[in-house]
Scaffold this active site. Structure first.
Site, short mmCIF file in Angstrom:
data_model
loop_
_atom_site.label_atom_id
_atom_site.label_comp_id
_atom_site.label_asym_id
_atom_site.label_seq_id
_atom_site.Cartn_x
_atom_site.Cartn_y
_atom_site.Cartn_z
N HIS A 163 -19.60 106.82 -48.42
CA HIS A 163 -18.56 106.94 -49.21
C HIS A 163 -17.74 108.23 -49.48
O HIS A 163 -17.36 108.87 -48.69
CB HIS A 163 -19.00 106.38 -50.59
CG HIS A 163 -17.94 105.49 -51.43
ND1 HIS A 163 -16.73 105.59 -51.10
CD2 HIS A 163 -18.04 105.01 -52.68
CE1 HIS A 163 -16.08 105.13 -52.23
NE2 HIS A 163 -16.96 104.61 -53.20
N HIS A 206 -13.62 102.13 -41.51
CA HIS A 206 -13.34 101.68 -42.75
C HIS A 206 -13.65 100.25 -42.93
O HIS A 206 -13.42 99.47 -42.03
CB HIS A 206 -11.91 102.10 -43.34
CG HIS A 206 -11.81 102.15 -44.78
ND1 HIS A 206 -11.72 100.98 -45.68
CD2 HIS A 206 -12.15 103.07 -45.61
CE1 HIS A 206 -11.68 101.26 -46.71
NE2 HIS A 206 -11.70 102.64 -47.04
N ASP A 222 -11.23 110.80 -45.54
CA ASP A 222 -12.06 112.03 -45.43
C ASP A 222 -12.19 112.85 -44.19
O ASP A 222 -12.65 113.80 -44.15
CB ASP A 222 -13.59 111.49 -45.77
CG ASP A 222 -13.80 111.01 -46.99
OD1 ASP A 222 -13.14 111.42 -47.87
OD2 ASP A 222 -14.41 109.81 -47.05
#
Ligand code: CMC
Length: 431
Positions: free
Chosen positions: A268, A309, A365
């Site tokens: 995460h 994702h 990210d």
């Protein structure tokens, strides 16, 4: 004429049931009436990791993962990133509408005037080891805030909820910066109310001996955009933790501490830190093919961090904005040499059948850490930089849940696969 219902035939009994369909869902409890015999508990759904279960109705964030669309309260993320700032976006997420000038001024004033933390919090932070990870410090100090604000327990009082919302959004940057300065042995820098939310955070992070910290407008703007992009993302792991823990009617500091803990994981919000460590480990462009091979042959053990994702099966719109912004930031800071490795890694992965078949694209990210690093943030602060803006999303989701009459304490069911009832055996008789 077509009906908005689902007809289910139970082949165990031959009985048929007609179940309403609403908003593309059926109610799991409507399945309970389907029983093989009178003493049967009734049918349940089995959905590990809740991959196909809606756990709430929400009006905050919309994602279309196939098209790569992300809207907060209906406003496209691209427009907010370009024209808004973090505090205005946080207001929008929490209140449902963009603020008027007066609403914005009052909101900003209230956040700005809650940035100070009790001196005891400072002492509490001082007790951590010098090399404590700032996420561990943040989890603990956010939980500790509940002991300073007993009224936070009044979760059914809208005014008390509002007060904790101001405090949490205001104090997170202070706690985050204190955690960093503790780890580098520098005296804590106090908030400067003349600065913007992001400008003040940079001040508390990086101020040295100067009397007034001078904020670089390009870095301030970059942080505003990064914070907007991270503000909410509907029912992800940490938001589910906030809602799940908050559903017990515990105070929001304790629930937010649980959400930060969920965010800390490498799958995460901890992924931005892992991306940087991965790029450093790869070290040079010629090592990329060997690394990609390792990912593909590891059976899921080695992952290309910052890729893939649960919801996006297309380019993450947040990653697109960050990638574009990186060039502007690198004009002010030194160009991050890891960018070349990241760009080449992305190019190779997006042409590779393994990633194409699984629809794995860069997520938020993948590029954010490169900007954070160039700005001067140490790598272990990256997940903290995710937590600071996400607190507004967690609080909006929590506030929405507290007003939702359909919600109750979260309590999933299980399929029991353990032993049948058996009798206790004393140690000497166990063989
Ligand atoms: N590298 C290599 N293979 C991957 C990756 C990856 N990053 N992500 C998924 N896969 C493979 C996975 O092994 C599986 O393959 P197979 O079908 O052969 O078993 C397939 O793709 C589907 O993956 P999954 O694990 O079932 O997908 P998921 O929806 O459960 O997981 C994820 C989503 C984000 C946890 C995962 O893609 C991942 O671990 N990515 C790396 C960590 C990361 O970047 N996380 C940040 C997410 S975005 C920020 C946030 O909101 O937290």
């Amino acid at each position: 004429m077509s009906k908005n219902t689902l007809t289910i035939t139970d082949n165990r009994t031959g009985k048929s049931y007609e179940i309403p369909i609403q908003d593309g869902t059926i109610r799991a409890l409507d399945l309970r009436q389907i029983k093989a015999s009178d003493d049967d508990f009734g049918l349940m759904t089995y959905d590990p990791a809740l991959t196909n279960t809606a756990s709430c109705k929400s009006r905050i964030t919309f994602i279309d993962g196939d098209k790569g669309i992300l809207n907060y309260r209906g406003y496209p993320i691209e427009q907010l990133a370009e024209q808004s700032n973090y505090l205005e976006t946080a207001y929008l997420i929490l209140h449902g509408e963009l603020p008027s000038k007066a609403e914005y001024d009052s909101w900003t004033y209230n956040i700005t005037h809650h940035t100070i933390v009790h001196e005891n919090v400072k002492e509490l932070m001082g007790a951590f080891r010098y090399d404590a990870h700032p996420m561990g410090m943040l989890i603990s100090t956010v939980a500790a805030l509940s002991t300073f604000y007993p009224s936070a327990k009044d979760v059914h009082d809208p005014k008390a909820r509002r007060d904790q919302i101001f405090r949490l959004i205001a104090k997170l940057p202070t706690l985050a910066a204190f955690a960093h300065r503790h780890s580098v042995g520098m005296p804590y820098a106090y908030p400067d109310n003349d600065l913007s939310y992001c400008g003040n955070f940079l001040n508390m992070m990086f101020k040295m001996t100067e009397t007034k910290y001078k904020v670089d407008p390009v870095l301030e703007k970059a942080l505003e955009v990064l914070f907007i992009l991270h503000a909410d993302h509907e029912q992800n792991c940490s938001t589910s933790a906030m809602r799940g823990v908050g559903s017990s009617e515990v105070d929001p500091y304790s629930a937010a501490a649980a959400a930060i803990a969920a965010l800390y994981g490498p799958l995460h919000g901890g992924a931005n830190e892992m991306v940087l460590r991965m790029l450093e480990e790869i070290g040079s462009k010629d090592k990329i093919p060997a690394f990609i091979k390792e990912v593909k042959t590891s059976g899921g053990e080695v992952r290309l961090m910052g890729f893939g994702h649960r919801v996006y099966k297309n380019y993450d719109p947040r990653a697109k904005i960050i990638k574009k912004m990186a060039d502007q930031v690198f004009q002010v800071t030194k160009r991050n040499p890891l960018l070349d490795i990241a760009l080449e890694l992305e190019r190779i992965a997006l042409e590779d059948e393994y990633f194409v078949k699984r629809r794995l694209y860069p997520n938020v990210d993948f590029y954010s850490g490169l900007i954070y690093q160039a700005t001067g943030f140490p790598v272990d602060m990256f997940p903290v930089l995710f937590a600071i803006p996400r607190v507004s999303g967690w609080l909006a989701q929590w506030d929405e849940m507290m007003q939702d009459n359909e919600q109750k304490i979260a309590r999933p069911r299980q399929v029991y696969t353990g032993s049948a009832r058996r009798d206790y055996v004393p140690v000497p008789a166990r063989g």
